[in-house]
Design a protein around this motif. Sequence first.
Motif, PDB file in Angstrom:
ATOM      1  N   VAL A 178       0.854  -1.193   0.000  1.00 38.32           N
ATOM      2  CA  VAL A 178       0.000   0.000   0.000  1.00 38.32           C
ATOM      3  C   VAL A 178       0.885   1.237   0.000  1.00 38.32           C
ATOM      4  O   VAL A 178       1.697   1.425   0.915  1.00 38.32           O
ATOM      5  N   SER A 179       0.754   2.066  -1.020  1.00 37.76           N
ATOM      6  CA  SER A 179       1.593   3.251  -1.150  1.00 37.76           C
ATOM      7  C   SER A 179       0.847   4.511  -0.707  1.00 37.76           C
ATOM      8  O   SER A 179      -0.381   4.513  -0.563  1.00 37.76           O
ATOM      9  N   GLN A 180       1.616   5.593  -0.533  1.00 41.67           N
ATOM     10  CA  GLN A 180       1.009   6.875  -0.177  1.00 41.67           C
ATOM     11  C   GLN A 180       0.037   7.323  -1.269  1.00 41.67           C
ATOM     12  O   GLN A 180      -1.079   7.774  -0.984  1.00 41.67           O
ATOM     13  N   ASN A 181       0.461   7.219  -2.524  1.00 36.41           N
ATOM     14  CA  ASN A 181      -0.381   7.665  -3.633  1.00 36.41           C
ATOM     15  C   ASN A 181      -1.701   6.895  -3.685  1.00 36.41           C
ATOM     16  O   ASN A 181      -2.764   7.465  -3.974  1.00 36.41           O
ATOM     17  N   PHE A 182      -1.628   5.592  -3.416  1.00 33.32           N
ATOM     18  CA  PHE A 182      -2.849   4.790  -3.439  1.00 33.32           C
ATOM     19  C   PHE A 182      -3.804   5.218  -2.331  1.00 33.32           C
ATOM     20  O   PHE A 182      -5.018   5.386  -2.559  1.00 33.32           O
ATOM     21  N   LEU A 183      -3.278   5.423  -1.123  1.00 32.67           N
ATOM     22  CA  LEU A 183      -4.138   5.838  -0.022  1.00 32.67           C
ATOM     23  C   LEU A 183      -4.756   7.210  -0.288  1.00 32.67           C
ATOM     24  O   LEU A 183      -5.947   7.423  -0.043  1.00 32.67           O
ATOM     25  N   ARG A 184      -3.948   8.134  -0.781  1.00 30.92           N
ATOM     26  CA  ARG A 184      -4.499   9.455  -1.101  1.00 30.92           C
ATOM     27  C   ARG A 184      -5.608   9.340  -2.137  1.00 30.92           C
ATOM     28  O   ARG A 184      -6.633  10.017  -2.061  1.00 30.92           O
ATOM     29  N   SER A 185      -5.390   8.466  -3.102  1.00 31.55           N
ATOM     30  CA  SER A 185      -6.363   8.292  -4.180  1.00 31.55           C
ATOM     31  C   SER A 185      -7.691   7.752  -3.658  1.00 31.55           C
ATOM     32  O   SER A 185      -8.758   8.271  -3.998  1.00 31.55           O
ATOM     33  N   ILE A 186      -7.638   6.723  -2.823  1.00 33.59           N
ATOM     34  CA  ILE A 186      -8.904   6.127  -2.367  1.00 33.59           C
ATOM     35  C   ILE A 186      -9.613   7.032  -1.352  1.00 33.59           C
ATOM     36  O   ILE A 186     -10.838   7.005  -1.256  1.00 33.59           O
ATOM     37  N   VAL A 187      -8.845   7.834  -0.603  1.00 31.36           N
ATOM     38  CA  VAL A 187      -9.502   8.791   0.295  1.00 31.36           C
ATOM     39  C   VAL A 187     -10.272   9.825  -0.521  1.00 31.36           C
ATOM     40  O   VAL A 187     -11.420  10.161  -0.212  1.00 31.36           O
ATOM     41  N   LYS A 188      -9.649  10.321  -1.606  1.00 33.88           N
ATOM     42  CA  LYS A 188     -10.333  11.277  -2.489  1.00 33.88           C
ATOM     43  C   LYS A 188     -11.580  10.640  -3.097  1.00 33.88           C
ATOM     44  O   LYS A 188     -12.653  11.260  -3.150  1.00 33.88           O
ATOM     45  N   ASN A 189     -11.449   9.394  -3.545  1.00 33.85           N
ATOM     46  CA  ASN A 189     -12.590   8.706  -4.147  1.00 33.85           C
ATOM     47  C   ASN A 189     -13.690   8.442  -3.122  1.00 33.85           C
ATOM     48  O   ASN A 189     -14.881   8.501  -3.443  1.00 33.85           O
ATOM     49  N   ALA A 190     -13.293   8.144  -1.878  1.00 35.44           N
ATOM     50  CA  ALA A 190     -14.281   7.903  -0.818  1.00 35.44           C
ATOM     51  C   ALA A 190     -15.067   9.169  -0.515  1.00 35.44           C
ATOM     52  O   ALA A 190     -16.287   9.132  -0.322  1.00 35.44           O
ATOM     53  N   LEU A 191     -14.373  10.309  -0.503  1.00 33.70           N
ATOM     54  CA  LEU A 191     -15.053  11.583  -0.255  1.00 33.70           C
ATOM     55  C   LEU A 191     -16.042  11.904  -1.371  1.00 33.70           C
ATOM     56  O   LEU A 191     -17.080  12.530  -1.138  1.00 33.70           O
ATOM     57  N   GLU A 192     -15.750  11.446  -2.583  1.00 34.06           N
ATOM     58  CA  GLU A 192     -16.627  11.714  -3.719  1.00 34.06           C
ATOM     59  C   GLU A 192     -17.893  10.852  -3.690  1.00 34.06           C
ATOM     60  O   GLU A 192     -18.967  11.306  -4.072  1.00 34.06           O
ATOM     61  N   VAL A 193     -17.751   9.594  -3.245  1.00 32.67           N
ATOM     62  CA  VAL A 193     -18.913   8.688  -3.286  1.00 32.67           C
ATOM     63  C   VAL A 193     -19.856   8.896  -2.104  1.00 32.67           C
ATOM     64  O   VAL A 193     -21.015   8.482  -2.151  1.00 32.67           O
ATOM     65  N   VAL A 194     -19.361   9.513  -1.032  1.00 35.83           N
ATOM     66  CA  VAL A 194     -20.220   9.748   0.134  1.00 35.83           C
ATOM     67  C   VAL A 194     -20.964  11.062  -0.063  1.00 35.83           C
ATOM     68  O   VAL A 194     -20.370  12.139  -0.109  1.00 35.83           O
ATOM     69  N   SER A 195     -22.265  10.966  -0.203  1.00 35.22           N
ATOM     70  CA  SER A 195     -23.072  12.163  -0.479  1.00 35.22           C
ATOM     71  C   SER A 195     -23.207  13.048   0.747  1.00 35.22           C
ATOM     72  O   SER A 195     -23.163  14.275   0.662  1.00 35.22           O
ATOM     73  N   SER A 196     -23.379  12.442   1.918  1.00 35.28           N
ATOM     74  CA  SER A 196     -23.524  13.225   3.141  1.00 35.28           C
ATOM     75  C   SER A 196     -22.956  12.441   4.323  1.00 35.28           C
ATOM     76  O   SER A 196     -22.931  11.216   4.319  1.00 35.28           O
ATOM     77  N   ILE A 197     -22.486  13.187   5.303  1.00 32.56           N
ATOM     78  CA  ILE A 197     -21.961  12.583   6.530  1.00 32.56           C
ATOM     79  C   ILE A 197     -22.717  13.193   7.704  1.00 32.56           C
ATOM     80  O   ILE A 197     -22.632  14.400   7.954  1.00 32.56           O
ATOM     81  N   GLU A 198     -23.475  12.371   8.388  1.00 33.34           N
ATOM     82  CA  GLU A 198     -24.264  12.856   9.527  1.00 33.34           C
ATOM     83  C   GLU A 198     -23.344  13.275  10.668  1.00 33.34           C
ATOM     84  O   GLU A 198     -22.464  12.516  11.070  1.00 33.34           O
ATOM     85  N   ASP A 199     -23.557  14.488  11.158  1.00 32.25           N
ATOM     86  CA  ASP A 199     -22.677  14.997  12.211  1.00 32.25           C
ATOM     87  C   ASP A 199     -22.985  14.328  13.540  1.00 32.25           C
ATOM     88  O   ASP A 199     -24.144  14.052  13.862  1.00 32.25           O
ATOM     89  N   THR A 200     -21.939  14.060  14.293  1.00 33.22           N
ATOM     90  CA  THR A 200     -22.102  13.429  15.599  1.00 33.22           C
ATOM     91  C   THR A 200     -22.306  14.444  16.718  1.00 33.22           C
ATOM     92  O   THR A 200     -22.655  14.077  17.831  1.00 33.22           O
TER      93      THR A 200
END
Length: 376
Positions: A155-177
């Motif tokens: 697992v590389s830095q670039n891969f982790l950065r990439s999937i974090v960006k993609n995760a932020l894109e697919v999540v439409s909303s995050i309910e605040d705690t």
Amino acid sequence: MDLNSNVQNIKGVGPARAKQLSKLDIYTIKDVLFYFPRDYLDMSPLTFKQGAEDKTGAFPCVVTGRAATTKTNSGLYITKVPVSDGQNKGYAVFFNQPFIERSFYPHQKLILIGKIRKNFGTYEISAPEWIKFEEIKRGEKLEKIRPIYPLTKGVSQNFLRSIVKNALEVVSSIEDTLPEDIIKEYNLLSLKEAIKNIHFPQSFNMLEKARQRFVFEELLLFQLSAGLSRYCVKAEKRKNMYKNLELTPFLSSLPFSLTSGQKKVLEEIVEDLRSKNVMSRLVQGDVGSGKTIIACAALYLAAKNGLQGAMMAPTEILADQHYNTLKKFLKPHGVNVEILKGGLAGKERKKILSQLKNGSIDVLVGTCYFRRRCDV
């Protein structure tokens, strides 16, 4: 998409990648978003002269010639890519990656990310990461601050950065705690904004605000948990009532007088023991402030009321010290003190456990380990 969805719902993550991410305890989209960086790199552009050997920096440069690979007598392949920052010449140096020659060509514009040093008067950046200007998408902005994540094999830095960006894109909303009024009152970022800025901060100021949000939430949850615990303890009625709360015999036998602070704490403990509710108290103080003598006085009261007490220590050395102290101050008052630790023979351990069970031991000193092993 739901935060608890499988990590394979993120673009770029298949079964093989999911298996690698599981080594980082990442199984869901939520796990990705809450896998926070361990450090950050300031991506402000530096010249070769501005770089430091002990600090990673970002160096915009141009490839000035063809990469060349040599093989040392020990079999090590060294690939050098000639570069220039516009003022000074240098090399990007790679080890045992001869194929990397094909990744660079003359006049190519790069940002090299790594530590720079002078080797025989020539600037060298060893094993750098790189960003090719030609691969930057139109309209895409370069990161001002680059997140650095804890890694595992594959697992590389670039891969982790990439999937974090993609995760932020697919999540439409995050309910605040946190409730909205709390967020407004303390000028906190929303949970979604805090997550974005903990991974890809707009500035170091926003990074600090994101950290403040998560620290505030963690401390708030801890306080609420502690408060709930205190409420439950206060609601619990004492099974063993204290009738004798006279400390004069014990205190008068001490070779020193208690400080005003120690007296105040003892008075509060006595009030707790006089109450019908179970006591839950933390005595906090610096080394040498007298915490042990306070505990000793409380154990004295337990013994004088026909009850048993225990003092737990994290190590056997500390348990021995407490045992000697308690024995010194409690034995003259007829309080039987014993110690249970790993160095005791099996026969001696059974004897102590038997005496503890029949009530002939008033105070037992031991380690946390033996609490688990012996249910003491």
